[in-house]
Design a protein around this motif. Structure first.
Motif, PDB file in Angstrom:
ATOM      1  N   GLN A 443       0.828  -1.209   0.000  1.00 12.56           N
ATOM      2  CA  GLN A 443       0.000   0.000   0.000  1.00 12.56           C
ATOM      3  C   GLN A 443       0.865   1.263   0.000  1.00 12.56           C
ATOM      4  N   ALA A 444       1.924   1.281   0.791  1.00 14.62           N
ATOM      5  CA  ALA A 444       2.808   2.449   0.813  1.00 14.62           C
ATOM      6  C   ALA A 444       3.474   2.658  -0.540  1.00 14.62           C
ATOM      7  N   ALA A 445       3.901   1.562  -1.183  1.00 12.33           N
ATOM      8  CA  ALA A 445       4.548   1.660  -2.495  1.00 12.33           C
ATOM      9  C   ALA A 445       3.569   2.158  -3.553  1.00 12.33           C
ATOM     10  N   ALA A 446       2.327   1.648  -3.521  1.00 10.11           N
ATOM     11  CA  ALA A 446       1.329   2.049  -4.512  1.00 10.11           C
ATOM     12  C   ALA A 446       0.948   3.512  -4.358  1.00 10.11           C
ATOM     13  N   GLU A 447       0.792   3.981  -3.111  1.00 10.89           N
ATOM     14  CA  GLU A 447       0.446   5.388  -2.882  1.00 10.89           C
ATOM     15  C   GLU A 447       1.549   6.311  -3.409  1.00 10.89           C
ATOM     16  N   ALA A 448       2.805   5.921  -3.188  1.00 13.46           N
ATOM     17  CA  ALA A 448       3.923   6.766  -3.639  1.00 13.46           C
ATOM     18  C   ALA A 448       4.037   6.766  -5.164  1.00 13.46           C
ATOM     19  N   LEU A 449       3.640   5.685  -5.833  1.00 11.33           N
ATOM     20  CA  LEU A 449       3.707   5.650  -7.295  1.00 11.33           C
ATOM     21  C   LEU A 449       2.818   6.717  -7.924  1.00 11.33           C
ATOM     22  N   LYS A 450       1.700   7.034  -7.284  1.00 11.49           N
ATOM     23  CA  LYS A 450       0.793   8.044  -7.829  1.00 11.49           C
ATOM     24  C   LYS A 450       1.449   9.426  -7.872  1.00 11.49           C
ATOM     25  N   ALA A 451       2.377   9.651  -6.941  1.00 12.94           N
ATOM     26  CA  ALA A 451       3.047  10.959  -6.883  1.00 12.94           C
ATOM     27  C   ALA A 451       4.355  10.974  -7.663  1.00 12.94           C
ATOM     28  N   GLU A 549      11.867  -1.484  -9.636  1.00 13.82           N
ATOM     29  CA  GLU A 549      11.407  -2.595  -8.802  1.00 13.82           C
ATOM     30  C   GLU A 549      11.888  -2.366  -7.378  1.00 13.82           C
ATOM     31  N   LEU A 550      10.995  -2.644  -6.412  1.00 15.85           N
ATOM     32  CA  LEU A 550      11.299  -2.400  -5.000  1.00 15.85           C
ATOM     33  C   LEU A 550      11.624  -3.719  -4.306  1.00 15.85           C
ATOM     34  N   GLY A 551      12.753  -3.750  -3.613  1.00 17.30           N
ATOM     35  CA  GLY A 551      13.145  -4.923  -2.844  1.00 17.30           C
ATOM     36  C   GLY A 551      12.994  -4.670  -1.359  1.00 17.30           C
ATOM     37  N   ILE A 552      12.372  -5.653  -0.643  1.00 21.20           N
ATOM     38  CA  ILE A 552      12.172  -5.534   0.803  1.00 21.20           C
ATOM     39  C   ILE A 552      13.115  -6.518   1.497  1.00 21.20           C
ATOM     40  N   GLY A 553      13.989  -6.011   2.349  1.00 19.78           N
ATOM     41  CA  GLY A 553      14.915  -6.869   3.074  1.00 19.78           C
ATOM     42  C   GLY A 553      14.277  -7.469   4.318  1.00 19.78           C
ATOM     43  N   ALA A 554      15.079  -8.218   5.063  1.00 22.16           N
ATOM     44  CA  ALA A 554      14.598  -8.853   6.290  1.00 22.16           C
ATOM     45  C   ALA A 554      14.404  -7.804   7.379  1.00 22.16           C
ATOM     46  N   THR A 555      13.341  -7.963   8.160  1.00 23.02           N
ATOM     47  CA  THR A 555      13.098  -7.085   9.308  1.00 23.02           C
ATOM     48  C   THR A 555      13.913  -7.600  10.492  1.00 23.02           C
ATOM     49  N   ASP A 599       9.258   9.010   0.340  1.00 25.66           N
ATOM     50  CA  ASP A 599       7.817   9.000   0.579  1.00 25.66           C
ATOM     51  C   ASP A 599       7.353   7.644   1.128  1.00 25.66           C
ATOM     52  N   VAL A 600       7.900   6.556   0.586  1.00 30.46           N
ATOM     53  CA  VAL A 600       7.548   5.230   1.105  1.00 30.46           C
ATOM     54  C   VAL A 600       7.995   5.102   2.551  1.00 30.46           C
ATOM     55  N   LYS A 601       9.197   5.553   2.860  1.00 33.83           N
ATOM     56  CA  LYS A 601       9.744   5.490   4.217  1.00 33.83           C
ATOM     57  C   LYS A 601       8.877   6.289   5.202  1.00 33.83           C
ATOM     58  N   ALA A 602       8.499   7.493   4.794  1.00 29.67           N
ATOM     59  CA  ALA A 602       7.680   8.329   5.680  1.00 29.67           C
ATOM     60  C   ALA A 602       6.330   7.685   5.968  1.00 29.67           C
TER      61      ALA A 602
END
Length: 615
Positions: A443-451, A549-555, A599-602
């Motif tokens: 959801q955060a990635a999709a919202e930032a794509l619009k901007a 492309e967005l990569g998500i690392g380990a938490t 924006d994704v981070k925020a």
């Protein structure tokens, strides 16, 4: 007579194929339509059936050799010498010397051969039924299998002519350049006619078969009513079934006095030619129930795989997979049509065995870790699977056509982890799916794509740029077949619950092999959860023709310096994750990538998802 086995057409754009495996060796007996070899093309892996019964006398193309469509692959000696019909007619003349003239015996055995064929319903009878084309009923057509798919190849019919089918029951398997799938029956009834045979290619909307009420298929051979008492003798089933036997229907009374005499010929089981003669003497012997128990002859049907498995038909590909995983097929319960064992069943059995294996070594309590088991591939040289070749081609195309680089940021997701822990039980009860961290990132990635439209775009061949007006986010998934990227359509218009449900649905399709071409197409941006196996971050390759492309690392929970409003700068244990954005520098600059990631981070660090979670 030698019958040639040739490489059939496997699609309009396929000009050659590679022999990956011979399922039979020279000198072995094969049955008509029995899988003979496996062939791989750039679009599909398939089995080539034997065009006739006989002995595989010569193999012309060895494994791993590539030949063009129409090339001769092998020769099958059908044992007929000069022709197929002559040997069947000669024994009939020898067994009936008391007939008045030589032509008469040829006409008289015909009804005797045709009569036993009806109750036994052998494979040759099923194949002969389609020749009565024009059957009336419900047409089975090739459905649309994706927006860019215009044709498909029939890889296997799961039902034969004369079989009863139920509505929505899998009827055949079709392969396209994007997906292998099953086509269900549009209605219940009997399969009257097969229009498109195996390994033949048809366009979308083409007629594949006809399903009727169930009476039409057996009507042609059903005219001789006295055939019903002859149901027990199944040895006569594989005999030739000449349809033009009807003109001689009044001849059996003349042949009746001869039938007790040929009964002495029954002890000759070796040659296949006496089969029609056995059917003829059994016609007057129908009142005797004692000599009819021929049911034990049923298990003699040959099978493509090893003789150690006595279950339903199993494709050589499934047998190979079972051998690689050490799975005993006799202990596997098939979930396919009629109990057929599929690749998914073998994989599930292997995983179940693997899960049960670590429970045994419970003695060494002091040691909590065990060394990884050596792979059976060690020291082997194997052919690259088709799906691996496609992945390799796409990766090389992406690298050679784009100027790729990566930017990494660190994100504190402590607030999201706490929200998830508070809401996950109620979320499952309300939505029916588990709440993983993934929907928050999507959801955060999709919202930032619009901007940031440059991140959600593509470069066309004519030098123009298309900025997408929809956020179709692909989710890279590691599967048994290889890397799969199903797409969440219009992710920018979905809430957390909608994204979670769609993610769970696509993940289930990946595990069970139910992904369709529409599930894999239309992506404008991709997210890869590289941290699912513990990786901190990864410089991922962009999924061409996308530009990012967005990569998500380990938490990871670790000490971090934070600025507390009351305590000031202090050290606290926080949930931290690295996000990597790989992008095509032809369109996206480093500053564009940094602004998008900021924006994704925020959005993630603010963690303002309480309203959607009902908290």
């Amino acid at each position: 007579m030698a019958v040639s086995v040739t490489l059939p057409a496997l699609g309009e754009s396929v000009s050659e194929g590679t022999v990956t495996r011979w399922l039979k060796a020279e000198g072995e007996h094969v049955e008509a339509d029995e899988p003979l070899l496996e062939v791989s093309t750039d679009k599909v892996d398939t089995e080539i059936p034997a065009p006739a019964s006989g002995t595989l006398s010569a193999i012309k193309v060895a494994e791993d050799e590539t030949v063009e469509v129409g090339a001769e692959l092998a020769l099958i000696d059908d044992g007929s010498g000069g022709g197929a019909a002559a040997p069947a007619a000669e024994p009939a003349q020898q067994e009936a010397p008391a007939q008045q003239a030589p032509p008469a015996p040829q006409a008289e055995p015909a009804p005797q051969q045709a009569a036993p064929q009806q109750p036994a319903q052998p494979e040759p009878a099923a194949q002969a039924a389609p020749s009565g084309g024009g059957a009336e009923g419900t047409d089975v057509v090739l459905p649309a299998l994706g927006e860019s798919v215009s044709e498909g190849t029939v890889t296997r019919w799961l039902k034969q002519v004369g079989d009863t089918v139920e509505a929505d029951e899998p009827l055949l398997e079709v392969s396209t350049d994007k997906v292998d799938t099953e086509i269900p029956a549009p209605s219940a009834g009997t399969l009257l006619e097969i229009v498109v045979g195996e390994d033949e290619t048809a366009e979308v909307g083409a007629k594949l078969a006809v399903i009727g009420s169930g009476e039409a298929a057996p009507q042609a051979p059903a005219q001789p009513a006295p055939a019903q008492p002859e149901q027990p003798p199944r040895e006569a089933a594989p005999a030739e079934a000449p349809a033009p036997a009807q003109p001689a229907q009044q001849a059996p009374p003349q042949a009746a006095p001869q039938q007790p005499a040929p009964a002495q010929a029954a002890p000759q089981p070796a040659p296949q030619q006496p089969a029609p003669q056995q059917a003829a003497p059994q016609e007057p012997a129908a009142p005797r129930p004692e000599p009819t128990p021929t049911a034990p002859a049923q298990p003699t049907t040959p099978r493509a795989g090893g003789a150690e498995f006595d279950g339903a038909y199993v494709t050589p590909l499934v047998r190979k997979l079972a051998a690689e995983h050490g799975v005993n097929l006799s202990e596997v319960k098939g979930t396919g049509v009629g109990g057929r064992i599929r690749k998914q069943d073998v994989v599930a059995a292997a995983e179940a065995a693997k899960a049960a294996r670590p429970q045994a070594p419970a003695a060494p309590a002091a040691r909590t870790t065990t060394p990884a088991e050596p792979s059976p591939l060690r020291g082997q040289t194997v052919k690259m699977p088709r799906i691996r070749k496609l992945i390799a081609e796409n990766m090389m195309k992406a690298l050679h056509s784009q100027a790729q680089l990566s930017t990494v940021v660190e994100v504190d997701v402590t607030r999201i982890m706490k929200l998830r822990a508070r809401a996950k039980e109620a979320f499952v009860a309300r939505e029916g799916v588990k709440l993983s961290p993934m929907p928050f990132f999507v959801q955060a990635a999709a919202e930032a794509l619009k901007a940031h439209p440059a991140i959600n775009a593509k470069i066309n061949d004519d030098g123009t740029i298309t900025y997408h007006d929809v956020e179709n986010i692909g989710i890279a998934v590691d599967s048994e077949k290889g890397l799969m990227v199903p797409v969440i359509k219009e992710a920018g218009n979905l809430n957390l619950a909608g994204i979670a449900r769609k993610t769970a649905e696509l993940a289930k399709k990946v595990r069970e092999g139910g992904l369709g071409p529409d599930d894999m197409s239309g992506g404008t941006f991709t997210i890869s959860n590289t941290g699912s196996r513990g990786a901190l971050f990864d410089t991922i390759i962009v999924n061409h023709p996308q530009v990012a492309e967005l990569g998500i690392g380990a938490t990871v929970r670790r000490p971090v310096v934070v600025d507390h409003p009351e305590l000031g700068e202090t050290i606290a244990i926080r949930d931290m994750v690295y996000l990597t954005l790989s992008y095509d520098h032809q369109l996206v600059d480093g500053a564009d990538a940094a602004r998008y990631l900021a924006d994704v981070k925020a959005r993630l660090e603010a963690g303002e998802f309480e309203g959607e979670l009902g908290l």
